[in-house]
Design a protein around this motif. Structure first.
Motif, mmCIF file in Angstrom:
data_model
loop_
_atom_site.group_PDB
_atom_site.id
_atom_site.type_symbol
_atom_site.label_atom_id
_atom_site.label_comp_id
_atom_site.label_asym_id
_atom_site.label_seq_id
_atom_site.Cartn_x
_atom_site.Cartn_y
_atom_site.Cartn_z
ATOM 1 N N ARG A 188 10.495 -0.554 -3.402
ATOM 2 C CA ARG A 188 10.177 -0.221 -4.791
ATOM 3 C C ARG A 188 9.919 -1.465 -5.625
ATOM 4 O O ARG A 188 9.051 -1.469 -6.501
ATOM 5 C CB ARG A 188 11.320 0.610 -5.389
ATOM 6 C CG ARG A 188 11.373 2.024 -4.818
ATOM 7 C CD ARG A 188 12.582 2.786 -5.300
ATOM 8 N NE ARG A 188 12.541 4.170 -4.857
ATOM 9 C CZ ARG A 188 13.591 4.986 -4.858
ATOM 10 N NH1 ARG A 188 14.774 4.544 -5.279
ATOM 11 N NH2 ARG A 188 13.465 6.232 -4.426
ATOM 12 N N GLU A 189 10.657 -2.531 -5.331
ATOM 13 C CA GLU A 189 10.429 -3.799 -6.029
ATOM 14 C C GLU A 189 9.022 -4.318 -5.726
ATOM 15 O O GLU A 189 8.326 -4.824 -6.612
ATOM 16 C CB GLU A 189 11.475 -4.828 -5.608
ATOM 17 C CG GLU A 189 11.320 -6.202 -6.250
ATOM 18 C CD GLU A 189 11.512 -6.177 -7.758
ATOM 19 O OE1 GLU A 189 11.042 -7.131 -8.411
ATOM 20 O OE2 GLU A 189 12.119 -5.222 -8.285
ATOM 21 N N THR A 239 5.791 -11.725 -1.309
ATOM 22 C CA THR A 239 6.190 -12.372 -0.059
ATOM 23 C C THR A 239 7.716 -12.418 0.040
ATOM 24 O O THR A 239 8.291 -12.268 1.126
ATOM 25 C CB THR A 239 5.597 -13.788 0.028
ATOM 26 O OG1 THR A 239 4.167 -13.685 0.013
ATOM 27 C CG2 THR A 239 6.025 -14.491 1.302
ATOM 28 N N GLY A 240 8.381 -12.589 -1.100
ATOM 29 C CA GLY A 240 9.847 -12.551 -1.117
ATOM 30 C C GLY A 240 10.381 -11.187 -0.699
ATOM 31 O O GLY A 240 11.405 -11.094 -0.011
ATOM 32 N N VAL A 241 9.703 -10.122 -1.107
ATOM 33 C CA VAL A 241 10.092 -8.770 -0.701
ATOM 34 C C VAL A 241 9.974 -8.621 0.818
ATOM 35 O O VAL A 241 10.882 -8.106 1.480
ATOM 36 C CB VAL A 241 9.221 -7.717 -1.409
ATOM 37 C CG1 VAL A 241 9.411 -6.337 -0.771
ATOM 38 C CG2 VAL A 241 9.578 -7.648 -2.892
ATOM 39 N N LEU A 253 0.849 -1.187 0.000
ATOM 40 C CA LEU A 253 0.000 0.000 0.000
ATOM 41 C C LEU A 253 0.886 1.238 0.000
ATOM 42 O O LEU A 253 1.755 1.379 0.858
ATOM 43 C CB LEU A 253 -0.912 0.014 1.222
ATOM 44 C CG LEU A 253 -1.757 1.279 1.424
ATOM 45 C CD1 LEU A 253 -2.758 1.431 0.275
ATOM 46 C CD2 LEU A 253 -2.478 1.239 2.765
ATOM 47 N N GLU A 254 0.677 2.126 -0.972
ATOM 48 C CA GLU A 254 1.361 3.418 -1.010
ATOM 49 C C GLU A 254 0.324 4.482 -0.675
ATOM 50 O O GLU A 254 -0.633 4.681 -1.428
ATOM 51 C CB GLU A 254 1.963 3.669 -2.386
ATOM 52 C CG GLU A 254 2.769 4.955 -2.470
ATOM 53 C CD GLU A 254 3.456 5.125 -3.816
ATOM 54 O OE1 GLU A 254 4.333 5.988 -3.930
ATOM 55 O OE2 GLU A 254 3.099 4.387 -4.771
ATOM 56 N N SER A 255 0.486 5.147 0.464
ATOM 57 C CA SER A 255 -0.527 6.077 0.964
ATOM 58 C C SER A 255 0.036 7.492 1.041
ATOM 59 O O SER A 255 0.910 7.782 1.864
ATOM 60 C CB SER A 255 -1.011 5.618 2.344
ATOM 61 O OG SER A 255 -2.021 6.465 2.831
#
Length: 255
Positions: free
Chosen positions: A141-142, A159-161, A27-29
């Motif tokens: 960012r990834e 999930t890897g991030v 989520l980018e808020s």
């Protein structure tokens, strides 16, 4: 509630988000001036990057100051809220992790527990050097790229991030902000640790220097002071050592 401000989508209230069982979402808020939220709890964990602005993280009977480039680890069902500085509204990037991924029988359980033990709940963390900070930010960012593009396997990649971020925190690549001291030597040390793990990939002094927020010349000087070798000699030595180890163990170099 959301609107547009200076061509950017901003929010007056928290964005709703649903995290599927056993998965991760990003989520980018972007908070508008006047953003408000009540103290509440969420059913998923949050790994947060304060990308812009400053304010307060309020929880139970206390609060902590947060500012640009802080990192936060907020467990599920832990009541809290963000209070923005009206002059510098927050932009938060949050990796939201379903609780099922950190249960006792899950693969992330031990690294999640270790991450929580490395800091005080609710307190801001920051990367211990510019190199480590850039690695954290690239992970966030990834995550944004994976969720936006939604190519095959993107849910697993997210999930890897989350796993990568938790490993960095558990390995103390970030510290409590009050104990942070900017240190070019620590940044270069971080780059050396990175090279020890990625010596088989193409590496450039210019790229490493940029990730350390140093000029190539300054990076080269500090690198040689710590290793006693030039950048290229150090890389070549790591590669030769690995090849020799593979020959001893398997009789092969490439596999």
């Amino acid at each position: 509630m959301k609107n547009r401000e200076a061509g950017k989508l901003v929010r007056q209230t928290p964005a709703p988000i649903k995290v599927p069982t056993g998965q991760t979402r990003v989520l980018e808020s972007h908070h508008a001036v006047g953003f408000e939220m009540e103290i509440d709890h969420w059913e998923f964990h949050k790994i947060c990057w304060v990308a812009i602005g400053q304010g307060q993280l309020e929880f139970s009977d206390s609060s902590t100051h947060i500012q640009r480039n802080d990192f936060l680890v907020l467990p599920a069902d832990w009541p809290h809220r963000f209070i923005d500085d009206p002059n510098e509204p927050l932009t938060l990037v949050m990796i939201c992790v379903d609780q099922a991924l950190t249960t006792a029988v899950s693969a992330l359980n031990s690294i999640w527990s270790s991450t929580l033990k490395k800091g005080t709940l609710g307190q801001a963390r920051c990367a211990k050097s510019a190199f480590h900070h850039n690695a954290f930010v690239e992970d966030f960012r990834e995550g944004l790229r994976e969720q936006l593009n939604r190519e095959t396997g993107w849910q697993i990649a997210l999930t890897g991030v989350a796993q990568s971020l938790l490993i960095r925190m558990a390995r103390e690549h970030c510290v409590m902000r009050e104990s942070f001291k900017s240190n070019s030597i620590a940044a270069v040390r971080g780059s050396i640790e990175y090279l020890d793990q990625h010596f088989n990939e193409a590496q450039r002094i210019e790229d490493m220097a940029e990730r350390c927020d140093l000029s190539p010349r300054r990076f080269t000087t500090l690198f040689k002071a710590q290793t006693g070798q030039t950048f290229s000699h150090y890389l070549n030595e790591r590669r030769i050592e690995y090849a020799q180890q593979r020959l001893r163990q398997t009789g092969h170099i490439l596999y």
